[in-house]
Design a protein around this motif. Structure first.
Motif, PDB file in Angstrom:
ATOM      1  N   ILE A 166       0.563  -1.237   0.094  1.00 16.20           N
ATOM      2  CA  ILE A 166      -0.098  -0.063  -0.050  1.00 16.20           C
ATOM      3  C   ILE A 166       1.066   1.135  -0.119  1.00 16.20           C
ATOM      4  O   ILE A 166       0.657   2.160  -0.721  1.00 16.20           O
ATOM      5  CB  ILE A 166      -1.000   0.024   1.258  1.00 16.20           C
ATOM      6  CG1 ILE A 166      -2.055  -1.406   1.100  1.00 16.20           C
ATOM      7  CG2 ILE A 166      -1.687   1.400   1.377  1.00 16.20           C
ATOM      8  CD1 ILE A 166      -2.757  -1.479   2.272  1.00 16.20           C
ATOM      9  N   ILE A 167       1.935   1.380   0.820  1.00 21.69           N
ATOM     10  CA  ILE A 167       2.774   2.479   0.865  1.00 21.69           C
ATOM     11  C   ILE A 167       3.370   2.480  -0.347  1.00 21.69           C
ATOM     12  O   ILE A 167       3.404   3.690  -1.114  1.00 21.69           O
ATOM     13  CB  ILE A 167       3.796   2.228   2.030  1.00 21.69           C
ATOM     14  CG1 ILE A 167       3.156   2.288   3.388  1.00 21.69           C
ATOM     15  CG2 ILE A 167       4.923   3.186   1.766  1.00 21.69           C
ATOM     16  CD1 ILE A 167       4.456   2.194   4.346  1.00 21.69           C
ATOM     17  N   ALA A 168       3.963   1.719  -0.998  1.00 22.93           N
ATOM     18  CA  ALA A 168       4.343   1.651  -2.546  1.00 22.93           C
ATOM     19  C   ALA A 168       3.607   2.069  -3.671  1.00 22.93           C
ATOM     20  O   ALA A 168       4.031   3.069  -4.223  1.00 22.93           O
ATOM     21  CB  ALA A 168       5.111   0.163  -2.798  1.00 22.93           C
ATOM     22  N   VAL A 169       2.371   1.597  -3.667  1.00 20.90           N
ATOM     23  CA  VAL A 169       1.472   2.337  -4.431  1.00 20.90           C
ATOM     24  C   VAL A 169       1.191   3.655  -4.251  1.00 20.90           C
ATOM     25  O   VAL A 169       1.135   4.513  -5.172  1.00 20.90           O
ATOM     26  CB  VAL A 169       0.217   1.514  -4.527  1.00 20.90           C
ATOM     27  CG1 VAL A 169      -0.964   1.856  -5.427  1.00 20.90           C
ATOM     28  CG2 VAL A 169       0.466  -0.138  -4.829  1.00 20.90           C
ATOM     29  N   ALA A 170       0.862   3.962  -2.793  1.00 21.28           N
ATOM     30  CA  ALA A 170       0.502   5.196  -2.625  1.00 21.28           C
ATOM     31  C   ALA A 170       1.555   6.169  -3.195  1.00 21.28           C
ATOM     32  O   ALA A 170       1.432   7.304  -3.642  1.00 21.28           O
ATOM     33  CB  ALA A 170       0.251   5.604  -1.245  1.00 21.28           C
ATOM     34  N   VAL A 171       2.897   6.015  -2.935  1.00 21.81           N
ATOM     35  CA  VAL A 171       3.990   6.850  -3.127  1.00 21.81           C
ATOM     36  C   VAL A 171       4.268   7.023  -4.825  1.00 21.81           C
ATOM     37  O   VAL A 171       4.675   8.131  -5.061  1.00 21.81           O
ATOM     38  CB  VAL A 171       5.208   6.033  -2.507  1.00 21.81           C
ATOM     39  CG1 VAL A 171       6.606   6.879  -2.920  1.00 21.81           C
ATOM     40  CG2 VAL A 171       5.325   6.584  -0.885  1.00 21.81           C
ATOM     41  N   SER A 172       4.232   5.866  -5.742  1.00 29.70           N
ATOM     42  CA  SER A 172       4.536   5.842  -6.754  1.00 29.70           C
ATOM     43  C   SER A 172       3.523   6.034  -7.786  1.00 29.70           C
ATOM     44  O   SER A 172       3.771   6.158  -9.057  1.00 29.70           O
ATOM     45  CB  SER A 172       5.323   4.579  -7.004  1.00 29.70           C
ATOM     46  OG  SER A 172       4.597   3.507  -6.813  1.00 29.70           O
TER      47      SER A 172
END
Length: 359
Positions: free
Chosen positions: A289-295
């Motif tokens: 979730i963090i990776a998707v939200a950031v990128s």
């Protein structure tokens, strides 16, 4: 499952697999370059070296699974964003939650894989990896707890040694106390040292003394040396430091129960290993979730900015994990909290970034 789901899921799993296949050989080559001289000096057989690197791949790969997962999601999602594919998906009427669904499916697949590896495959690989390391790469170095060892053998017998020398199989300032059914001390055996004589399968006690408590008084028996038999193995006194890593789900539960009954001083180390295994699947979802939200957002710096941020977050996560793990192992800090706190902190970060990305 729609076309978008299959497309994103394929990219998710393919990128993760490729990243593993790229970085693990690099890790093997780096390790081989560092350790080859020790392997030659200690005459490690070729077949054992090959088995070691098979175990190394599984062991190190499992440790790096969350980081590889995180970076691979950032990598391919940044490419989707730079190609304006994400804009096209959301402009078609799909909600952000719908766009996120294939990522969560991919995280579920990886989480199940991580769980079964951590619970059943990695323990066996860890055993072979550590045995080779202490046999050939760290020859002569201690792999056990060697001071202030206290164990409860059963409901009535307790033993203590102030220090233990694994190489010589010798313990110093040995004490065995036996209590009767009324929890009254029946007798105490003490010796300046205890040594395991493997050839004869007996223990040798030096400066032996036995005090037996009777109603009419105390009986003292002393001998300069005594060969005897006890109902414990010398290795039971000092399990190797990595023992918890070598046990599968069911063996680890039994081992922790046994060590708790014995009053092992380092019980938190074993409990921490157990909780970390259970937390791995949750970590897969948080990092995804963090990776998707950031990128998912197209940035001026492109993929480089996203990867730099991802690496920073990964290092902060590792730092938190190590700090709280050390607190649990070396102090009275709860192992459960040591695992929960980093996941709660990064879970909150994931929700915040996801909410921001939706806006």
């Amino acid at each position: 499952m729609g076309i978008i789901d299959r497309y994103i899921l394929k990219r998710y799993l393919t990128t993760f697999t490729v990243m593993l296949l790229l970085f693990i050989p690099i890790g093997i080559m780096a390790n081989l370059a560092e350790q080859i001289s020790k392997m030659i000096d200690n005459e490690a057989p070729l077949n054992e070296i090959l088995v070691y690197y098979l175990n190394f791949t599984i062991y190190i790969g499992s440790l790096l699974f969350p980081i590889f997962l995180f970076l691979s999601v950032i990598f391919f999602t940044s490419k989707l964003s730079n190609n304006t594919e994400i804009v096209a998906i959301l402009s078609s009427g799909a909600s952000y939650g719908r766009f996120l669904r294939p990522y969560l499916i991919g995280a579920s697949i990886i989480a199940v894989l991580m769980f079964f590896m951590a619970m059943f495959m990695v323990p066996n690989a860890s055993k072979g990896y550590n045995e080779f390391k202490y046999k050939y790469l760290k020859k002569g170095k201690q792999d056990r707890i060697t001071s202030n060892i206290y164990n409860q053998l059963n409901e009535n017998d307790f033993i203590y040694v102030s220090s233990f020398d694994p190489a010589r199989q010798r313990g110093y300032n040995f004490t065995l106390e036996h209590f009767n059914e009324d929890n009254q001390l029946a007798y105490r055996i003490s010796a300046s040292n205890i040594r395991w004589k493997e050839k004869d399968s007996i223990y040798e006690l030096t400066s032996y003394e036995k005090r037996t408590l009777k109603k009419e008084g105390e009986i003292i028996e002393t001998k300069r040396k005594l060969d005897t038999i006890f109902n414990f193995k010398i290795d039971d006194l000092t399990p190797v430091s990595y023992i918890a890593e070598t046990k599968d789900l069911f063996e680890l539960n039994d081992f922790i129960d046994t060590q708790r009954r014995k009053g092992a001083s380092n019980i938190n180390t074993y409990i921490l290993v157990k909780y970390k295994r259970w937390a791995l699947p949750i970590t897969a979802f948080i990092l995804t979730i963090i990776a998707v939200a950031v990128s998912a957002e197209k940035r001026r710096g492109g993929m480089g900015v996203n990867l730099a941020f991802g690496i920073l977050v990964a290092f902060i996560y590792i730092f938190f994990d190590k700090v709280f793990g050390t607190l649990a192992e070396q102090s009275g800090f709860s192992p459960l909290l040591a695992v929960i706190i980093p996941n709660i902190a990064f879970g909150a970060l994931a929700l915040y970034l996801l909410k921001k990305a939706k806006r």
